[in-house]
Design a protein around this motif. Structure first.
Motif, PDB file in Angstrom:
ATOM      1  N   GLY A 110       0.831  -1.196   0.000  1.00 47.40           N
ATOM      2  CA  GLY A 110       0.000   0.000   0.000  1.00 47.40           C
ATOM      3  C   GLY A 110       0.863   1.242   0.000  1.00 47.40           C
ATOM      4  N   HIS A 111       0.283   2.355  -0.445  1.00 48.72           N
ATOM      5  CA  HIS A 111       1.061   3.584  -0.624  1.00 48.72           C
ATOM      6  C   HIS A 111       0.176   4.805  -0.434  1.00 48.72           C
ATOM      7  N   THR A 112       0.696   5.794   0.269  1.00 50.40           N
ATOM      8  CA  THR A 112       0.096   7.129   0.232  1.00 50.40           C
ATOM      9  C   THR A 112       1.058   8.009  -0.539  1.00 50.40           C
ATOM     10  N   VAL A 131       5.461   0.329  -5.782  1.00 53.47           N
ATOM     11  CA  VAL A 131       5.258   1.605  -5.100  1.00 53.47           C
ATOM     12  C   VAL A 131       6.635   2.202  -4.863  1.00 53.47           C
ATOM     13  N   HIS A 132       6.677   3.518  -4.696  1.00 50.20           N
ATOM     14  CA  HIS A 132       7.986   4.189  -4.627  1.00 50.20           C
ATOM     15  C   HIS A 132       7.849   5.499  -3.859  1.00 50.20           C
ATOM     16  N   ASN A 133       8.881   5.804  -3.113  1.00 47.47           N
ATOM     17  CA  ASN A 133       8.959   7.073  -2.391  1.00 47.47           C
ATOM     18  C   ASN A 133      10.126   7.870  -2.943  1.00 47.47           C
ATOM     19  N   GLY A 134       9.889   9.095  -3.367  1.00 43.46           N
ATOM     20  CA  GLY A 134      10.983   9.949  -3.822  1.00 43.46           C
ATOM     21  C   GLY A 134      10.848  10.320  -5.280  1.00 43.46           C
ATOM     22  N   ILE A 135      11.976  10.620  -5.893  1.00 40.92           N
ATOM     23  CA  ILE A 135      11.980  11.147  -7.264  1.00 40.92           C
ATOM     24  C   ILE A 135      12.990  10.369  -8.106  1.00 40.92           C
ATOM     25  N   ASP A 144       1.469   9.862 -15.603  1.00 44.50           N
ATOM     26  CA  ASP A 144       2.450  10.936 -15.827  1.00 44.50           C
ATOM     27  C   ASP A 144       3.563  10.894 -14.784  1.00 44.50           C
ATOM     28  N   THR A 145       3.652   9.824 -14.013  1.00 45.25           N
ATOM     29  CA  THR A 145       4.608   9.811 -12.895  1.00 45.25           C
ATOM     30  C   THR A 145       6.010   9.403 -13.338  1.00 45.25           C
ATOM     31  N   ASP A 146       6.972   9.823 -12.542  1.00 45.64           N
ATOM     32  CA  ASP A 146       8.342   9.328 -12.694  1.00 45.64           C
ATOM     33  C   ASP A 146       8.414   7.857 -12.272  1.00 45.64           C
ATOM     34  N   THR A 147       7.611   7.489 -11.301  1.00 53.44           N
ATOM     35  CA  THR A 147       7.649   6.130 -10.741  1.00 53.44           C
ATOM     36  C   THR A 147       7.331   5.057 -11.772  1.00 53.44           C
TER      37      THR A 147
HETATM   38  N1  GLU Z   1       7.635  10.923  -7.377  1.00 53.58           N
HETATM   39  C1  GLU Z   1       6.598   9.971  -7.151  1.00 53.58           C
HETATM   40  C2  GLU Z   1       5.270  10.469  -7.683  1.00 53.58           C
HETATM   41  O1  GLU Z   1       5.113  11.629  -7.964  1.00 53.58           O
HETATM   42  C3  GLU Z   1       6.505   9.542  -5.689  1.00 53.58           C
HETATM   43  C4  GLU Z   1       6.042  10.664  -4.794  1.00 53.58           C
HETATM   44  C5  GLU Z   1       6.010  10.223  -3.322  1.00 53.58           C
HETATM   45  O2  GLU Z   1       7.103  10.065  -2.734  1.00 53.58           O
HETATM   46  O3  GLU Z   1       4.897  10.034  -2.821  1.00 53.58           O
HETATM   47  O4  GLU Z   1       4.382   9.661  -7.845  1.00 53.58           O
END
Ligand code: GLU
Length: 156
Positions: A72-74, A100-104, A125-128
């Protein structure tokens, strides 16, 4: 700042993931999602929504999924507006890899352009999403297992 929660066990994963996402709400977020899976099968159920975890919870409760593994992810959007399409988890084009991913991902635009030139399609449109599509591309192109493909992809 996003929140990530995962569960592998014998209980109903959706309950545990939603509870975990509620506990992570204090970190701030604009959308939320979960992916569920049963016994390592390659079928995933994915639920995503813009807004509060309680909105996601309603979606999930309606379907009452009994699967016992999930993530899961917020999300706190950095690339792509807050929306259910841009919410995590992101799924590869074959539906077999979920991320799921946190960051850029700083160099996501170059990687995306290269993959698109090779015919890879993108939903968000995400980087993830670039990472999950890249891992799948590397797996197929080089005949690698998932772990090795992740390692190769992360070098990029
Ligand atoms: N860069 C990612 C996005 O915009 C992850 C953002 C985050 O850390 O929640 O989906």
């Amino acid at each position: 700042m996003c929140g990530i929660v995962g569960y592998v066990g014998e209980k109903k994963a959706s309950d545990i993931l939603i509870k975990g996402l509620h506990q992570l709400e204090y970190r701030g977020y604009d959308s939320a999602g979960i992916a569920l899976n049963e016994n390592g099968s390659q079928d995933f159920l994915v639920f995503k929504s813009k807004g509060k975890v309680s909105v996601l919870e309603e979606l999930v409760i309606d379907k009452n999924p009994m699967f016992s593994t999930g993530i899961g992810h917020t999300r706190w959007a950095t690339h792509g507006e807050p929306s259910s399409v841009n919410a995590h988890p992101h799924v590869s084009n074959s539906d077999e890899i979920v991320l799921v991913h946190n960051g850029i991902i700083e160099n996501y635009a170059d990687i995306k352009k290269n993959l698109q030139a090779k015919g890879v399609k993108f939903q968000s449109d995400t980087d993830t999403e670039v990472v999950v599509q890249l891992v799948e591309y590397v797996m197929n192109k080089k005949g690698l297992d998932l772990l090795t493909a992740v390692q190769v992809a992360l070098h990029q």
